[in-house]
Design a protein around this motif. Structure first.
Motif, short mmCIF file in Angstrom:
data_model
loop_
_atom_site.label_atom_id
_atom_site.label_comp_id
_atom_site.label_asym_id
_atom_site.label_seq_id
_atom_site.Cartn_x
_atom_site.Cartn_y
_atom_site.Cartn_z
N SER A 323 14.53 47.98 21.64
CA SER A 323 14.62 47.08 22.78
C SER A 323 15.79 47.40 23.71
O SER A 323 15.75 47.12 24.90
CB SER A 323 14.83 45.64 22.30
N HIS A 346 -0.48 50.31 24.14
CA HIS A 346 0.27 49.53 23.16
C HIS A 346 1.72 49.99 23.09
O HIS A 346 2.04 51.13 23.40
CB HIS A 346 -0.36 49.68 21.77
N THR A 349 5.69 45.93 18.47
CA THR A 349 6.02 44.51 18.65
C THR A 349 7.53 44.29 18.69
O THR A 349 7.99 43.31 19.27
CB THR A 349 5.40 43.65 17.53
N TYR A 352 8.79 43.64 22.16
CA TYR A 352 8.18 42.57 22.95
C TYR A 352 9.23 41.65 23.59
O TYR A 352 9.07 41.20 24.71
CB TYR A 352 7.26 41.71 22.07
N GLU A 356 9.28 40.71 27.45
CA GLU A 356 9.21 39.31 27.91
C GLU A 356 10.37 38.97 28.82
O GLU A 356 10.21 38.33 29.86
CB GLU A 356 9.19 38.36 26.71
N THR A 383 -2.87 43.11 20.07
CA THR A 383 -1.57 43.50 20.61
C THR A 383 -1.66 43.76 22.11
O THR A 383 -0.75 43.41 22.85
CB THR A 383 -1.06 44.76 19.88
N GLU A 386 -1.85 40.45 23.87
CA GLU A 386 -0.56 39.75 23.92
C GLU A 386 0.31 40.28 25.06
O GLU A 386 0.99 39.52 25.73
CB GLU A 386 0.15 39.91 22.58
N LEU A 387 0.27 41.60 25.28
CA LEU A 387 1.04 42.17 26.39
C LEU A 387 0.49 41.67 27.73
O LEU A 387 1.25 41.35 28.64
CB LEU A 387 1.01 43.70 26.31
N MET A 390 1.68 38.24 28.33
CA MET A 390 3.08 38.21 28.78
C MET A 390 3.20 38.47 30.27
O MET A 390 4.17 38.08 30.90
CB MET A 390 3.87 39.33 28.09
N LYS B 48 0.42 37.04 18.42
CA LYS B 48 1.27 36.10 19.13
C LYS B 48 0.78 34.67 18.91
O LYS B 48 -0.41 34.43 18.87
CB LYS B 48 1.20 36.44 20.62
#
Lengths: 454, 454
Positions: A323, A346, A349, A352, A356, A383, A386-387, A390, B48
């Motif tokens: 990150s 992808h 995680t 993430y 975010e 996955t 989920e992106l 976001m 998520k």
């Protein structure tokens, strides 16, 4: 003397002066490990200090560190020939008026030299002397816009080119050829595609993978092919390079779909996810598609929209990515993040949280895939969804490089985040395809032609 | 009830309990914009929170945000089938003993389900039930090593796999199959190639691009092909996936030369810069080369050398890249930098200062090319030579991903910088090729076979 040591600086220059050497001298150089014989060459502007450069008999250049030299002597002299032979470029009434915009690429800088020089020189007369076929195709003018290695190309250079093209297109020119180093040619063709709104004439980016001092050079053929396309009705930004190892024909690639795929082969450029727009052979164009903007009888007005946001992070996902790199971009005030994710789009995680945060801070995040071929498909796995949830935007079939250029261009065009998202998802210059085209993966044009598939 | 809401957390779980819904219920969900009908699915561990997931009639899954749901009702019930049908895997005396190591990849997690479930379940009996051909090839055992999406794979996972393979190889197993998500399969096959010294048995990484609930699934065929290769004499790490769109045969790729090149196609994997090692069709292997390590009669001892330096920066060059990113890596104590440069191995001169600093601080810097195909050639242009002079190491034909994995592995093996450089430039697992192989660029195996070129 200093005129004769073009490109040499500081120690290397001093060293050559001390040894009374000048460019084009044939010299013998000894180091602790090796002995070289060759012609002393001029150096490029950006060359590193402390080295001399010579052309060996096998035509390769070698740089030798001055500090390593134990002995140096002049053993001969090459006739100093600073000019490429030049004839008047014959103008023919009624022929298309083409302008060649120099950037420092290989075609431009190495078209014809006999001494091993790398002097970028390409007046119309020099080009005619080297590639006389050009005079059967067009009336040619040339302008040097800048003179750099293509790996040094940045957004400011794209902007300069776009402005110059706008002027030329609106002042009645019929086409533009841009000789360009092949390394970042795909970035430039994409950038010009986005920047040139309502382009009214062909703009052809071209290069060569073998300099013209080598027998296998593709410089002349690529230039002839580029001139042919520049005089055609294809009012788009295209990239024209050899299409197969057989040295037979050039392919016409759309500026937003093309990529260099091999370090050294001449047919290194490929259209990704689609077949190329067409081919060019013996000064004849054969289009594989009718889906392109054709020159209008009444020329439309070309507008250069060149504003470009430079603070775009290009994040190539890999198993060790953490990150912190993304937080770093956020902390530094970056406005957009281009993700080159895996597979259908992808990333791990574990990053993430940073994505975010980027989105919460109104940074535009665009997903592309490092597979290069294919569409991202962020609805297939949880996955990916989920992106999307976001706020990551799916780059469809765009390659990471094209996604990067588009993201910078879009954020240059508007400060409004919603407008930017909309623009990013709008097909501006053929970068979005309607569908997968199975024959476009691993295509071999020779075979597709033989099988009547195009 | 909580057993029946596997994977659901917090709000989504509460919401489902409130509406008295359980897994495999057929439900109708309305949001402001859309109405969905489908089967309520369990969720993955990393999913998520705040979403429910249903399988639509067209077999695609969709995630719906609980906050967006305006109405939800149960309209039917699917027979709850928590177990994949299971038969005893028949063991045949004298058949090769193969172990399948589960990682959470698509083959493993989706081999057979009738309810839309994504439960990773793959005991030998389940596998036999789904792909009975396996029992004609080998005696199978399975072990779950971990259960993750492949985009979450990190060096620690490679290490776990390598240790397990070492144990199995030295305890008399005949071959290993590793079902793996396709996204990072190439990274894993490269990592295992470097980590497994003197590997004595086949290790086959395999996946699928279409889950087994879809008619076009490649899961069963890939698994059969992988089992065939796992029982062969190829004592190397290979990756086996479909070789053409025609769904006919699998290709056997060397673990250090293979890459995913398309987001969705089944024949997405390609050997880069070489033709694949061989093909597998109808349980028969045809090798295209004899240049591979064959199983020894007296098995050699496999050693897992798994130490891996995690602080490796992967720097994908692009026109907006500045020195500051590299300085950031240096400041953070990174030990190696992988450059994915342009063309023959170039980066902009504006980042030279940072590269010089990295090298001065004993960081190992390796150059590869983002073209993917071809060798870096850092002696051709003065800019390449300058990088070599600084101490950047040329990655030859290694792809950026493979260069990254090798750099991390090399720096895990030794703290001595000179030893590390030497190891980095040594061919460990077939990652370096002797020469360019022209037919390997843009190859189409169907065609090469037809033309007797392989």
């Amino acid at each position: 003397m200093s005129e004769n040591l073009k490109g040499y600086k500081k120690d290397a220059k001093k060293f050559l002066i001390e040894h009374n050497l000048k460019l084009w001298d044939i010299i013998k150089v000894e180091t602790k490990t090796t002995t070289y014989e060759g012609i002393l060459l001029p150096r490029y502007e950006y060359s590193k200090a402390g080295f001399i450069e010579i052309k060996l008999e096998n035509n390769y250049n070698v740089g030798i560190k001055v500090d390593d030299i134990t002995k140096i002597e002049k053993i001969g002299e090459k006739e100093a020939k600073y000019k490429i032979p030049e004839k008047d470029f014959p103008k023919t009434k009624g022929f298309p008026e083409i302008t060649l915009l120099g950037t420092g690429g290989t075609v431009a800088s190495r078209l014809d030299y006999t001494t091993g020089a790398v002097i970028p020189a390409f007046s119309p007369g020099e080009l005619f002397s080297a590639v006389p076929e050009l005079a059967d195709i067009c009336n040619l003018e040339t302008e040097i816009v800048f003179k750099i290695f293509s790996e040094n190309m940045q957004a400011t250079h794209w902007q300069q080119l776009a402005h110059q093209i706008e002027t030329l297109a609106n002042s009645g020119k019929d086409g533009i050829i841009i000789p360009h180093g092949t390394d970042t040619m795909g970035y430039t063709s994409a950038a010009l595609s986005f920047m040139l709104k309502d382009l009214s004439i062909p703009v052809v980016v071209v290069g060569s993978q073998r300099s013209s001092d080598r027998p296998s050079s593709d410089a002349a053929m690529n230039l002839i092919n580029a001139a042919t396309v520049a005089t055609s009705d294809i009012a788009e930004v295209t990239l024209v390079m050899l299409g197969s190892s057989s040295h037979d024909y050039g392919l016409i690639h759309r500026g937003t779909l093309v990529r260099k795929l091999h370090t050294s082969y001449r047919h290194t450029f490929r259209t990704i996810d689609d077949i190329p727009m067409g081919m060019v052979q013996n000064r004849t164009i054969r289009m594989f598609t009718d889906n392109y903007h054709k020159k209008d009888k009444k020329k439309r007005e070309t507008t250069a929209l060149t504003d470009f946001e430079k603070k775009i992070g290009f994040i190539y996902f890999y198993p060790g990515l953490t990150s912190e790199m993304i937080h770093y971009y956020i902390d530094k005030g970056y406005k957009g993040l281009l993700l080159a994710g895996t597979g259908l789009g992808h990333v791990a995680t574990r990053i993430y949280d940073a994505i975010e945060r980027a989105i919460e801070e109104d940074i535009l995040v665009l997903m592309t895939s490092q597979t290069l071929f294919g569409f991202v498909g962020m609805n297939v796995y949880s996955t990916g969804r989920e992106l999307l949830d976001m706020g990551v935007l799916p780059g469809k079939n765009m390659m990471p490089e094209v996604g990067y250029v588009k993201l910078g261009w879009v954020l240059g065009q508007t400060d409004n985040l919603e407008d930017a998202k909309k623009l990013l998802m709008t097909n501006i210059a053929g970068e979005f395809l309607d569908r997968e085209i199975p024959i476009a993966f691993n295509y071999d044009i020779d075979r597709l032609l033989k099988d009547n598939l195009i």
